[in-house]
Design a protein around this motif. Structure first.
Motif, mmCIF file in Angstrom:
data_model
loop_
_atom_site.group_PDB
_atom_site.id
_atom_site.type_symbol
_atom_site.label_atom_id
_atom_site.label_comp_id
_atom_site.label_asym_id
_atom_site.label_seq_id
_atom_site.Cartn_x
_atom_site.Cartn_y
_atom_site.Cartn_z
ATOM 1 N N VAL A 28 18.748 32.694 52.401
ATOM 2 C CA VAL A 28 19.647 31.612 51.988
ATOM 3 C C VAL A 28 20.619 32.105 50.919
ATOM 4 O O VAL A 28 21.814 31.800 50.962
ATOM 5 C CB VAL A 28 18.833 30.401 51.476
ATOM 6 C CG1 VAL A 28 19.741 29.359 50.841
ATOM 7 C CG2 VAL A 28 18.024 29.786 52.609
ATOM 8 N N PHE A 29 20.134 32.876 49.977
ATOM 9 C CA PHE A 29 20.991 33.409 48.911
ATOM 10 C C PHE A 29 22.112 34.273 49.480
ATOM 11 O O PHE A 29 23.280 34.099 49.115
ATOM 12 C CB PHE A 29 20.142 34.220 47.917
ATOM 13 C CG PHE A 29 20.951 34.811 46.796
ATOM 14 C CD1 PHE A 29 21.245 34.061 45.675
ATOM 15 C CD2 PHE A 29 21.411 36.116 46.875
ATOM 16 C CE1 PHE A 29 21.993 34.599 44.646
ATOM 17 C CE2 PHE A 29 22.172 36.663 45.848
ATOM 18 C CZ PHE A 29 22.463 35.902 44.725
ATOM 19 N N ILE A 30 21.759 35.199 50.370
ATOM 20 C CA ILE A 30 22.773 36.081 50.949
ATOM 21 C C ILE A 30 23.746 35.285 51.814
ATOM 22 O O ILE A 30 24.948 35.558 51.825
ATOM 23 C CB ILE A 30 22.113 37.217 51.762
ATOM 24 C CG1 ILE A 30 21.264 38.099 50.854
ATOM 25 C CG2 ILE A 30 23.149 38.052 52.496
ATOM 26 C CD1 ILE A 30 22.017 38.820 49.767
ATOM 27 N N GLU A 31 23.247 34.289 52.520
ATOM 28 C CA GLU A 31 24.117 33.445 53.344
ATOM 29 C C GLU A 31 25.093 32.656 52.474
ATOM 30 O O GLU A 31 26.258 32.477 52.842
ATOM 31 C CB GLU A 31 23.244 32.495 54.167
ATOM 32 C CG GLU A 31 23.963 31.749 55.245
ATOM 33 C CD GLU A 31 22.989 30.955 56.090
ATOM 34 O OE1 GLU A 31 22.446 29.956 55.571
ATOM 35 O OE2 GLU A 31 22.754 31.336 57.240
ATOM 36 N N GLU A 32 24.625 32.190 51.331
ATOM 37 C CA GLU A 32 25.442 31.358 50.457
ATOM 38 C C GLU A 32 26.437 32.176 49.620
ATOM 39 O O GLU A 32 27.599 31.807 49.488
ATOM 40 C CB GLU A 32 24.525 30.556 49.518
ATOM 41 C CG GLU A 32 25.203 29.478 48.748
ATOM 42 C CD GLU A 32 25.657 28.311 49.586
ATOM 43 O OE1 GLU A 32 26.647 27.667 49.187
ATOM 44 O OE2 GLU A 32 25.054 28.056 50.644
ATOM 45 N N ASP A 38 25.894 47.740 48.157
ATOM 46 C CA ASP A 38 24.795 48.477 48.791
ATOM 47 C C ASP A 38 23.432 47.952 48.351
ATOM 48 O O ASP A 38 22.402 48.498 48.745
ATOM 49 C CB ASP A 38 24.883 49.965 48.434
ATOM 50 C CG ASP A 38 26.085 50.637 49.090
ATOM 51 O OD1 ASP A 38 26.530 50.139 50.146
ATOM 52 O OD2 ASP A 38 26.572 51.646 48.544
ATOM 53 N N ILE A 39 23.405 46.897 47.566
ATOM 54 C CA ILE A 39 22.148 46.405 46.998
ATOM 55 C C ILE A 39 21.464 45.387 47.904
ATOM 56 O O ILE A 39 20.269 45.490 48.167
ATOM 57 C CB ILE A 39 22.397 45.793 45.608
ATOM 58 C CG1 ILE A 39 22.935 46.857 44.661
ATOM 59 C CG2 ILE A 39 21.135 45.172 45.045
ATOM 60 C CD1 ILE A 39 23.397 46.325 43.332
ATOM 61 N N ALA A 40 22.178 44.393 48.384
ATOM 62 C CA ALA A 40 21.565 43.299 49.139
ATOM 63 C C ALA A 40 22.375 43.011 50.399
ATOM 64 O O ALA A 40 23.562 42.682 50.324
ATOM 65 C CB ALA A 40 21.484 42.045 48.277
ATOM 66 N N HIS A 41 21.723 43.158 51.546
ATOM 67 C CA HIS A 41 22.339 42.876 52.840
ATOM 68 C C HIS A 41 21.537 41.802 53.550
ATOM 69 O O HIS A 41 20.333 41.664 53.337
ATOM 70 C CB HIS A 41 22.366 44.133 53.714
ATOM 71 C CG HIS A 41 23.163 45.252 53.129
ATOM 72 N ND1 HIS A 41 24.534 45.278 53.174
ATOM 73 C CD2 HIS A 41 22.793 46.368 52.475
ATOM 74 C CE1 HIS A 41 24.965 46.366 52.566
ATOM 75 N NE2 HIS A 41 23.917 47.053 52.132
ATOM 76 N N GLN A 42 22.218 41.066 54.422
ATOM 77 C CA GLN A 42 21.526 40.050 55.215
ATOM 78 C C GLN A 42 20.613 40.722 56.232
ATOM 79 O O GLN A 42 20.918 41.789 56.747
ATOM 80 C CB GLN A 42 22.543 39.146 55.929
ATOM 81 C CG GLN A 42 21.944 37.943 56.628
ATOM 82 C CD GLN A 42 21.224 36.992 55.691
ATOM 83 O OE1 GLN A 42 20.069 37.211 55.369
ATOM 84 N NE2 GLN A 42 21.912 35.942 55.278
ATOM 85 N N VAL A 43 19.494 40.088 56.518
ATOM 86 C CA VAL A 43 18.556 40.613 57.512
ATOM 87 C C VAL A 43 19.165 40.498 58.902
ATOM 88 O O VAL A 43 20.092 39.715 59.129
ATOM 89 C CB VAL A 43 17.206 39.871 57.437
ATOM 90 C CG1 VAL A 43 16.547 40.083 56.083
ATOM 91 C CG2 VAL A 43 17.372 38.394 57.718
ATOM 92 N N ASP A 44 18.638 41.274 59.845
ATOM 93 C CA ASP A 44 19.177 41.272 61.207
ATOM 94 C C ASP A 44 18.893 39.969 61.939
ATOM 95 O O ASP A 44 19.730 39.467 62.666
ATOM 96 C CB ASP A 44 18.607 42.445 62.006
ATOM 97 C CG ASP A 44 19.120 43.786 61.484
ATOM 98 O OD1 ASP A 44 20.230 43.822 60.925
ATOM 99 O OD2 ASP A 44 18.395 44.778 61.643
ATOM 100 N N ASN A 45 17.701 39.434 61.793
ATOM 101 C CA ASN A 45 17.308 38.232 62.520
ATOM 102 C C ASN A 45 16.859 37.166 61.515
ATOM 103 O O ASN A 45 15.692 37.085 61.149
ATOM 104 C CB ASN A 45 16.188 38.551 63.513
ATOM 105 C CG ASN A 45 15.948 37.434 64.490
ATOM 106 O OD1 ASN A 45 16.346 36.294 64.261
ATOM 107 N ND2 ASN A 45 15.286 37.762 65.587
#
Length: 118
Positions: A28-32, A38-45
């Motif tokens: 939710v954090f990455i989506e928002e 290079d620190i935080a990427h959204q997961v694949d699924n």
């Protein structure tokens, strides 16, 4: 063996709740707020992580709670919980204990032939 499965299942579920809470929150954090270099990427699924974050701990707690009376169903639920956590989160420093506890609890529940002595 049923009592051990009960204990392992409930503990795995509680630790799984913590892992699931942070995994769901991370997506939710990455989506928002978006990815952070290079620190935080959204997961694949995203749906897999969110679904496992909700269902796997519940399966572990339910399996642990059922271990004394319905050992076969409890074993299946505990093994499904371990498999779900492994599939969605992978095996790492924060997931090794709930996966191992749910897996061992599932095996012990399936191998229990008679009720535990009181």
């Amino acid at each position: 063996m049923r009592n051990a499965a009960l204990t392992l299942g409930v503990i795995a579920g509680v630790i799984g709740l913590i892992v699931g809470f942070f995994s769901y929150g991370y997506t939710v954090f990455i989506e928002e707020f978006g990815e952070v270099g290079d620190i935080a990427h959204q997961v694949d699924n995203i749906a897999l992580v969110r679904g496992a974050a909700l269902l796997s701990p519940i399966l572990a707690i339910a399996g642990g709670a059922m271990a004394r009376s319905q050992n076969i169903a409890a074993g299946v639920l505990l093994l499904a919980s371990a498999a779900g956590m492994m599939w969605a989160f992978g095996f790492g420093v924060f997931t090794m204990f709930p996966i191992a506890m749910a897996g061992l609890g599932g095996l012990l529940a399936l191998l229990a032939r008679q009720p535990d002595a009181h």
